[in-house]
Design a protein around this motif. Sequence first.
Motif, PDB file in Angstrom:
ATOM      1  N   LEU A  37      11.937 -42.812 -44.352  1.00 13.91           N
ATOM      2  CA  LEU A  37      10.805 -41.828 -44.532  1.00 13.91           C
ATOM      3  C   LEU A  37      10.964 -41.720 -45.815  1.00 13.91           C
ATOM      4  N   VAL A  38      11.468 -42.170 -46.350  1.00 15.94           N
ATOM      5  CA  VAL A  38      11.664 -42.056 -48.045  1.00 15.94           C
ATOM      6  C   VAL A  38      10.725 -42.884 -48.166  1.00 15.94           C
ATOM      7  N   ALA A  39      10.025 -44.085 -48.137  1.00 12.86           N
ATOM      8  CA  ALA A  39       8.685 -44.371 -48.239  1.00 12.86           C
ATOM      9  C   ALA A  39       7.624 -43.827 -47.777  1.00 12.86           C
ATOM     10  N   VAL A  40       7.463 -43.513 -46.613  1.00 15.66           N
ATOM     11  CA  VAL A  40       6.734 -42.460 -46.190  1.00 15.66           C
ATOM     12  C   VAL A  40       5.981 -41.606 -47.062  1.00 15.66           C
ATOM     13  N   ALA A  41       7.160 -40.594 -47.744  1.00 13.45           N
ATOM     14  CA  ALA A  41       6.309 -39.333 -48.696  1.00 13.45           C
ATOM     15  C   ALA A  41       6.311 -39.854 -49.725  1.00 13.45           C
ATOM     16  N   LEU A  42       7.155 -40.819 -50.453  1.00 11.53           N
ATOM     17  CA  LEU A  42       6.458 -42.073 -51.189  1.00 11.53           C
ATOM     18  C   LEU A  42       5.030 -42.528 -51.372  1.00 11.53           C
ATOM     19  N   PHE A  62      -1.883 -35.538 -41.381  1.00 12.01           N
ATOM     20  CA  PHE A  62      -1.800 -37.156 -41.796  1.00 12.01           C
ATOM     21  C   PHE A  62      -2.047 -37.632 -42.356  1.00 12.01           C
ATOM     22  N   MET A  63      -2.357 -36.797 -43.715  1.00 12.20           N
ATOM     23  CA  MET A  63      -2.492 -37.489 -45.270  1.00 12.20           C
ATOM     24  C   MET A  63      -0.703 -37.942 -46.079  1.00 12.20           C
ATOM     25  N   THR A  64      -0.312 -37.217 -44.757  1.00 13.08           N
ATOM     26  CA  THR A  64       0.639 -37.089 -45.104  1.00 13.08           C
ATOM     27  C   THR A  64       2.124 -37.162 -45.001  1.00 13.08           C
ATOM     28  N   ALA A  65       2.641 -37.156 -43.365  1.00 15.19           N
ATOM     29  CA  ALA A  65       2.975 -37.899 -42.745  1.00 15.19           C
ATOM     30  C   ALA A  65       3.038 -39.285 -42.037  1.00 15.19           C
ATOM     31  N   GLY A  66       3.851 -40.081 -41.375  1.00 15.63           N
ATOM     32  CA  GLY A  66       3.584 -41.637 -41.388  1.00 15.63           C
ATOM     33  C   GLY A  66       2.478 -42.128 -40.475  1.00 15.63           C
ATOM     34  N   TYR A  67       1.113 -41.283 -41.195  1.00 15.19           N
ATOM     35  CA  TYR A  67      -0.069 -42.554 -40.441  1.00 15.19           C
ATOM     36  C   TYR A  67      -0.741 -42.832 -41.186  1.00 15.19           C
ATOM     37  N   HIS A 108       6.097 -44.560 -33.877  1.00 22.46           N
ATOM     38  CA  HIS A 108       4.741 -46.095 -33.361  1.00 22.46           C
ATOM     39  C   HIS A 108       4.984 -47.258 -35.343  1.00 22.46           C
ATOM     40  N   PHE A 109       3.986 -46.461 -35.878  1.00 21.14           N
ATOM     41  CA  PHE A 109       4.498 -47.051 -37.705  1.00 21.14           C
ATOM     42  C   PHE A 109       5.571 -47.447 -37.969  1.00 21.14           C
ATOM     43  N   LEU A 110       6.909 -46.281 -37.927  1.00 23.03           N
ATOM     44  CA  LEU A 110       8.376 -46.495 -38.656  1.00 23.03           C
ATOM     45  C   LEU A 110       8.969 -47.472 -38.069  1.00 23.03           C
ATOM     46  N   PHE A 111       8.975 -47.847 -36.504  1.00 27.66           N
ATOM     47  CA  PHE A 111       8.797 -48.033 -35.156  1.00 27.66           C
ATOM     48  C   PHE A 111       9.101 -49.684 -36.035  1.00 27.66           C
ATOM     49  N   ILE A 112       7.483 -50.017 -36.295  1.00 25.69           N
ATOM     50  CA  ILE A 112       6.717 -50.891 -36.468  1.00 25.69           C
ATOM     51  C   ILE A 112       7.836 -51.831 -37.693  1.00 25.69           C
ATOM     52  N   ALA A 113       7.677 -50.903 -38.505  1.00 21.31           N
ATOM     53  CA  ALA A 113       8.398 -51.255 -40.149  1.00 21.31           C
ATOM     54  C   ALA A 113       9.278 -51.663 -40.258  1.00 21.31           C
ATOM     55  N   GLU A 114      10.274 -51.187 -39.051  1.00 22.13           N
ATOM     56  CA  GLU A 114      11.465 -51.928 -38.458  1.00 22.13           C
ATOM     57  C   GLU A 114      11.672 -52.355 -37.655  1.00 22.13           C
ATOM     58  N   ARG A 115      10.771 -52.507 -36.188  1.00 24.64           N
ATOM     59  CA  ARG A 115      11.107 -53.410 -35.343  1.00 24.64           C
ATOM     60  C   ARG A 115      10.461 -54.210 -35.199  1.00 24.64           C
ATOM     61  N   GLY A 116       9.494 -54.165 -35.660  1.00 22.58           N
ATOM     62  CA  GLY A 116       8.285 -54.867 -35.469  1.00 22.58           C
ATOM     63  C   GLY A 116       7.190 -55.166 -34.539  1.00 22.58           C
TER      64      GLY A 116
END
Length: 506
Positions: A113-118, A160-165, A66-74
């Motif tokens: 995805l890279v932004a999530v990791a960093l 959850f501290m590591t993944a896209g949350y 959901h977070f990645l989809f919102i970041a990409e598509r709103g």
Amino acid sequence: MMDYRAVLQFATFTRAASLLLQAVLNAAIPDHDADAFRPPRTEEPLYLDSAVEWLFGGLCHWDAEHFLFIAERGYLYEHNFAFFPLFPIILRGLADTLLRPLGSWLSVRGRLLVAVALGNSTLFLLSVVALHALSRVVMQDRRLALLSTLLYCITPANVFMTAGYSESLFAALTFGGLFLLEKGFTFRACLAFSIASAARSNGLLNIGFLLYLPSVYAISQIRFCRSIAKGHSKIFRYIWIIIRLLLTSVLGTAVIALPFCAFQYYGYRTFCTPSASLDRIPPVLFSLAEQKGYRIADENSPPPLWCMRPLPVIYSHIQDVYWNVGFLRFFELRQIPNFLLALPMATLGVMAAYAYFQANPELCFRLGLWEADLKKGLDKPVPGFLNPKVFVYVVHSTALLVFGTLCMHVQVLTRFMASSSPVPFWISAHLLLLNEPLLHRRKTSTPNIQLETPAKNGCKHPPQNPIVALIPYIKMCSPTTQSILGYFLSYWVLGLAMHCNSLPWT
């Protein structure tokens, strides 16, 4: 400085280990075909997308999609509004600025995805620093602050501290805001809490700290003025203290609640007074909406029923309809495994409340206010978890525990509390120092694990990491230590294995 260096080194190691382990586990274990939100890709993959997907693909399962989809598509679908906008904004900002030079080799999805990791690695390190500073200020015990922060580095909510949350972001803002509030920087604390409420809905609960801590300070000032001031001077001081407290409470509450209210208004405008056309939506995403029954804002469709409510809040509507969140709704026999998953964190919360009340019954009945004896109330409190300054944090933790157990999907209790309250880590460190002989400062035939080692020249070496030092001697440790470290480390690893392969987890 040595304490900060020790916790940052350990936190950096655990972040790197988390990213590496999730990549290995994601490659080794086949992904479960879960009935979860998984939108189709609308971009053609570029040269490095497959490599990034292999490295960080485990970070985008379950709610991370959901977070990645919102970041990409709103906010395209109605149920996307369950996820607050700050974290997607940060991800998209990193993808469009810092990672923009990679645009020829990575699609937007790959850069996200890279932004999530960093991003989450950096935010987690910030939350570590904030928690350590807060622990030192509140508990006034360097050893306890160090141990509790090291335990936070191997938090059971690790995945959850590591993944896209948004957990790492929320923890950094919450712990940082609490530290600022404890130090008397009320306006800066309000800003931190306000930003936190743009990341998660439970950021609104931080209003309780804003109302309580300045009230305790105001009461102490009134009591002090009563002992030294006389006549009209005393009355004017009373009035000024009360006015300042009221202004702080009203304005601070408004500032903290503003992002939440603005986001709800945005949801209302999007679906209750739609102006967008369906032509802007890619056909594949429109087909997904028809297949799954996702609502899309359409100017030609009537507004949903929740728009007609006296208080049309989209967040409560989504939690009710899409996630079936409500009072006692999760109390079903088939949910017993989820209750068992949440049981260790719930146990820590109960133990914290019980231990604190047992040690300070009168203080709890007086809601943590000063002693009846003015001089006794102004004395420096005894350091440690049981000192009076911890009271409001135990109350906050208990409120999270009760609400999470009765009104939420109980399995999220682990990450809900671990990212919102320092108490689970404070009580764990308190129990370790209380019950583990290897951590005591005494000469025995067994290994003596110290948090600081005096050198021959009188200086002190950097603190020894007791978590790392205890693990080789885990069979010699007390049952309390084995239980706490076993819980933290097993959830740290199991969460990566389960969540990163779309298997049910907390």
